[in-house]
Design a protein around this motif. Structure first.
Motif, short mmCIF file in Angstrom:
data_model
loop_
_atom_site.label_atom_id
_atom_site.label_comp_id
_atom_site.label_asym_id
_atom_site.label_seq_id
_atom_site.Cartn_x
_atom_site.Cartn_y
_atom_site.Cartn_z
N CYS A 50 0.87 -1.27 0.06
CA CYS A 50 0.03 0.12 0.25
C CYS A 50 0.96 1.35 0.15
O CYS A 50 2.13 1.11 0.64
CB CYS A 50 -0.93 -0.08 1.44
SG CYS A 50 -1.96 1.80 1.55
N ILE A 51 0.34 2.37 -0.60
CA ILE A 51 1.06 3.44 -0.50
C ILE A 51 0.08 4.83 -0.37
O ILE A 51 -1.15 4.67 -0.72
CB ILE A 51 1.94 3.80 -1.81
CG1 ILE A 51 2.62 5.10 -1.76
CG2 ILE A 51 1.03 3.88 -3.18
CD1 ILE A 51 3.86 5.24 -2.98
N SER A 52 0.49 5.65 0.51
CA SER A 52 -0.22 6.56 0.90
C SER A 52 0.17 7.93 -0.01
O SER A 52 1.10 8.10 -0.36
CB SER A 52 -0.12 7.19 2.30
OG SER A 52 -0.54 8.37 2.53
N SER A 53 -1.14 8.70 -0.49
CA SER A 53 -0.70 9.78 -1.37
C SER A 53 -0.32 10.86 -0.69
O SER A 53 0.32 11.96 -1.04
CB SER A 53 -2.07 10.05 -2.03
OG SER A 53 -2.87 10.68 -1.29
N SER A 54 -0.78 11.04 0.77
CA SER A 54 -0.51 12.50 1.39
C SER A 54 1.12 12.41 1.82
O SER A 54 1.84 13.48 1.95
CB SER A 54 -1.27 12.30 2.90
OG SER A 54 -0.78 11.14 3.42
N GLY A 56 3.57 9.57 1.16
CA GLY A 56 4.24 8.38 0.31
C GLY A 56 4.70 7.29 1.41
O GLY A 56 5.34 6.64 0.85
N SER A 57 3.98 7.13 2.28
CA SER A 57 4.32 6.13 3.19
C SER A 57 3.90 4.73 2.54
O SER A 57 2.97 4.66 1.89
CB SER A 57 3.53 6.04 4.49
OG SER A 57 3.97 7.13 5.22
N THR A 58 4.92 3.91 2.42
CA THR A 58 4.57 2.63 1.93
C THR A 58 4.48 1.40 3.03
O THR A 58 5.02 1.50 4.08
CB THR A 58 5.71 2.31 0.88
OG1 THR A 58 6.90 2.15 1.71
CG2 THR A 58 5.66 3.00 -0.02
N TYR A 59 3.68 0.36 2.70
CA TYR A 59 3.57 -0.87 3.57
C TYR A 59 3.53 -2.03 2.69
O TYR A 59 3.25 -2.20 1.56
CB TYR A 59 2.16 -0.70 4.34
CG TYR A 59 1.99 0.48 4.96
CD1 TYR A 59 1.45 1.70 4.08
CD2 TYR A 59 2.30 0.94 6.32
CE1 TYR A 59 1.36 2.95 4.81
CE2 TYR A 59 2.20 2.20 6.80
CZ TYR A 59 1.63 3.12 6.23
OH TYR A 59 1.48 4.27 6.73
N TYR A 60 4.16 -3.20 3.28
CA TYR A 60 4.34 -4.39 2.65
C TYR A 60 4.02 -5.71 3.63
O TYR A 60 4.14 -5.54 4.92
CB TYR A 60 5.91 -4.67 2.22
CG TYR A 60 6.44 -3.67 1.19
CD1 TYR A 60 6.93 -2.56 1.80
CD2 TYR A 60 6.25 -3.79 -0.14
CE1 TYR A 60 7.42 -1.59 0.87
CE2 TYR A 60 6.42 -2.75 -1.04
CZ TYR A 60 7.04 -1.71 -0.47
OH TYR A 60 7.68 -0.65 -1.47
#
Length: 128
Positions: A50-54, A56-60
């Motif tokens: 997942c990536i946040s538009s606000s 740029g945080s990413t999760y895996y």
């Protein structure tokens, strides 16, 4: 109308790479998250990244950390999933989805129910 269109799937040998794309259109939300999910036959849908538009945080998911990389090109309204060192167990239909109220992503990004719109998916097959 919100539309998400995945592309880039295909057949690849184990150890190979693919890059999936998720082209988004029809929404103008200021803050959202794009998630990648996958579903193999007979299994539940699984959150991959997942990536946040606000910010740029990413999760895996643990199963793909170090092998998959999510990124976005805001100018093209496209999110990518670079998949390296592919394994047969990565075989699945891959979907992208958008969460238009992306609160507490760090603890809930992988819950499919929070996502509001979904693409139709693209098949990824990894042969051994």
């Amino acid at each position: 109308e919100v539309q998400l269109v995945e592309s880039g799937g295909g057949l690849v040998q184990a150890g190979g790479s693919l890059r999936l794309s998720c082209a988004a259109s029809g929404f103008t939300f200021d803050d959202y998250a794009i998630g990648w999910f996958r579903q193999a036959p007979g299994k539940e849908r699984e959150g991959v990244s997942c990536i946040s538009s606000s910010d740029g945080s990413t999760y895996y998911a643990d199963s793909v950390k170090g092998r998959f990389t999510i990124s976005s090109d805001n100018a093209k309204n496209t999110v990518y999933l670079q998949m390296n060192s592919l394994k047969p167990e990565d075989t699945a239909v891959y979907y992208c989805a958008v969460d238009v109220i992306p609160r507490a992503l760090d603890v809930g990004w992988s819950r499919a129910r929070r996502y509001d719109y979904w693409g139709r998916g693209t098949q990824v097959t990894v042969s051994s």
